[in-house]
Design an enzyme around this catalytic site. Structure first.
Site, PDB file in Angstrom:
ATOM      1  N   CYS A 112       0.817  -1.232   0.000  1.00  0.00           N
ATOM      2  CA  CYS A 112       0.000   0.000   0.000  1.00  0.00           C
ATOM      3  C   CYS A 112       0.840   1.267   0.000  1.00  0.00           C
ATOM      4  O   CYS A 112       0.330   2.349  -0.271  1.00  0.00           O
ATOM      5  CB  CYS A 112      -0.960  -0.004   1.186  1.00  0.00           C
ATOM      6  SG  CYS A 112      -2.041  -1.431   1.207  1.00  0.00           S
ATOM      7  N   HIS A 250      -3.154   7.170   2.731  1.00  0.00           N
ATOM      8  CA  HIS A 250      -3.597   5.866   2.213  1.00  0.00           C
ATOM      9  C   HIS A 250      -4.957   5.556   2.818  1.00  0.00           C
ATOM     10  O   HIS A 250      -5.216   5.846   3.986  1.00  0.00           O
ATOM     11  CB  HIS A 250      -2.586   4.777   2.584  1.00  0.00           C
ATOM     12  CG  HIS A 250      -3.102   3.393   2.292  1.00  0.00           C
ATOM     13  ND1 HIS A 250      -3.625   3.040   1.075  1.00  0.00           N
ATOM     14  CD2 HIS A 250      -3.207   2.286   3.090  1.00  0.00           C
ATOM     15  CE1 HIS A 250      -4.011   1.768   1.117  1.00  0.00           C
ATOM     16  NE2 HIS A 250      -3.779   1.297   2.319  1.00  0.00           N
ATOM     17  N   ASN A 280     -10.211  -0.332   0.038  1.00  0.00           N
ATOM     18  CA  ASN A 280      -8.746  -0.244   0.101  1.00  0.00           C
ATOM     19  C   ASN A 280      -8.184  -0.758  -1.227  1.00  0.00           C
ATOM     20  O   ASN A 280      -8.237  -1.953  -1.513  1.00  0.00           O
ATOM     21  CB  ASN A 280      -8.239  -1.095   1.280  1.00  0.00           C
ATOM     22  CG  ASN A 280      -6.729  -1.045   1.437  1.00  0.00           C
ATOM     23  OD1 ASN A 280      -6.019  -0.574   0.550  1.00  0.00           O
ATOM     24  ND2 ASN A 280      -6.243  -1.557   2.554  1.00  0.00           N
TER      25      ASN A 280
END
Ligand code: UT7
Length: 323
Positions: A112, A250, A280
């Site tokens: 990520c 994020h 996500n």
């Protein structure tokens, strides 16, 4: 020293969308649990036969529709957790499809944090004069690594691609501070398909090819390292959160973002949130949010924009850009 700035941005979102109610129909979960514990309302899922390369070419088409010429690109960095093949790299496949000759390609593995790591790497290549125009293409078909029977992970993730074209800046706009940190940990891992736990019938039956995450442990480390990276980056730029016009974290869990806003004192309404729409999307999440903010006119020349990411590895880091 050359400065590196973001010249153009585009997103690609797969058509198929899944709501929380769709999960509630097959798993022991509810819209209420997912919404309150994560902030996610829906996510998009790539088509079964859609490859990471396909998604990469679609996001590049969206960039080209803006009149962006890619002939002078001399570097391609693809952060992704879902490469097309162990080798060659997806970035090399993209380079080939674009027909670029005087260009290098590199897949970057930072989960990520991949977008932040890649923007920072592209910046270093431009600042040092190695490259002039670098594409950072974050592409995630992460739902292929998800166990659809595991309610603790299945509801979290979504597929998407985003591209940023970085070029040599002619004024004082561009990246002004960077941070990249990491620490080995297996609390967020896809155990199988590499050399440690190779693909085998047994490992597949045991679900070792799926994402395994110790959610609350990951959460605790994420909030700490988010704040640590922000502090370090602001210090490097000799700035405070008051100097930041837009913060793009994020997007894994709305509660992480709320915690970081409270801890840093940053106004929540200046944070770009897209988690509700896309879930996500791993390395794509910051780019998706940045692109939407930019194209909706929220980002103006001279604004200071801060990205901060946290992901598997564990990896975390930030980029601070003067637009
Ligand atoms: O992107 C890379 C970095 N990733 C992150 O930063 C993610 C960080 N972690 C998180 O976002 C959160 O930890 C999760 C959203 C993954 C989980 O939320 P949580 O509040 O930490 O829940 P938990 O894992 O502590 O589980 C609490 C309860 C458990 O039940 P018991 O043991 O208390 O009976 C889980 O089984 O919630 C249960 N649960 C669910 N219940 C309904 C877990 N998933 C679900 C679900 N629906 N989908």
């Amino acid at each position: 020293m050359n400065k590196a700035y973001i010249k153009a941005l585009a997103n690609y979102i797969p058509e198929k969308m899944m709501t929380n109610e769709d999960f509630a129909a097959t798993l022991e979960t509810s819209n209420e649990w997912i919404l309150t514990r994560t902030g996610i309302e829906q996510r998009h899922i790539a088509a079964e036969d859609e490859t990471t390369l396909d998604m990469g070419m679609k996001v590049l088409e969206n960039l080209k529709k803006q009149g962006i010429n890619l002939d002078d690109v001399d570097g391609i960095i693809v952060p992704t957790t879902t490469k097309d093949y162990p080798t060659p790299s997806t970035s090399a496949l993209i380079q080939n499809a674009l027909g670029l000759k005087n260009c290098f390609s590199l897949d970057l593995s930072a989960a990520c944090s991949g977008y932040v790591y890649s923007i920072n790497t592209a910046t270093a290549l431009i600042e040092s004069g190695v490259c002039t125009n670098v594409l950072v293409i974050a592409i995630e078909k992460i739902t292929k690594d998800v166990n659809w029977n595991d309610r603790s992970t299945a509801i979290l993730f979504g597929d998407a691609a985003t591209v940023a074209l970085l070029s040599k800046s002619n004024d004082d706009s561009g990246v002004i501070a960077m941070d990249m940190q990491s620490r080995a940990s297996d609390i967020l891992i896809v155990p199988s398909s590499g050399t440690a736990i190779p693909i085998s019938v047994q490992n597949i039956e045991d679900g070792k090819h799926f994402i395994h995450m110790e959610g609350s442990e990951t959460f605790k480390i994420a909030v700490t390292e988010f704040c640590n990276s922000i502090e370090k980056t602001l210090k490097e730029a000799n700035m405070s959160m008051d100097d930041i016009s837009c913060f793009i974290p994020h997007q894994a869990n709305i509660r992480i973002i709320q915690y970081v806003a409270k801890k840093t004192g940053f106004p929540y309404d200046k944070i770009e949130i897209i988690l509700n729409k896309y879930g996500n999307t791993s390395s794509a999440s910051i780019g998706l949010a940045l692109t939407e903010a930019y194209h909706s006119g929220k980002i103006k020349k001279g604004d200071n924009i801060l990205f901060t990411a946290f992901g598997a590895g564990l990896t975390w880091g930030s980029t601070l850009i003067r637009w």
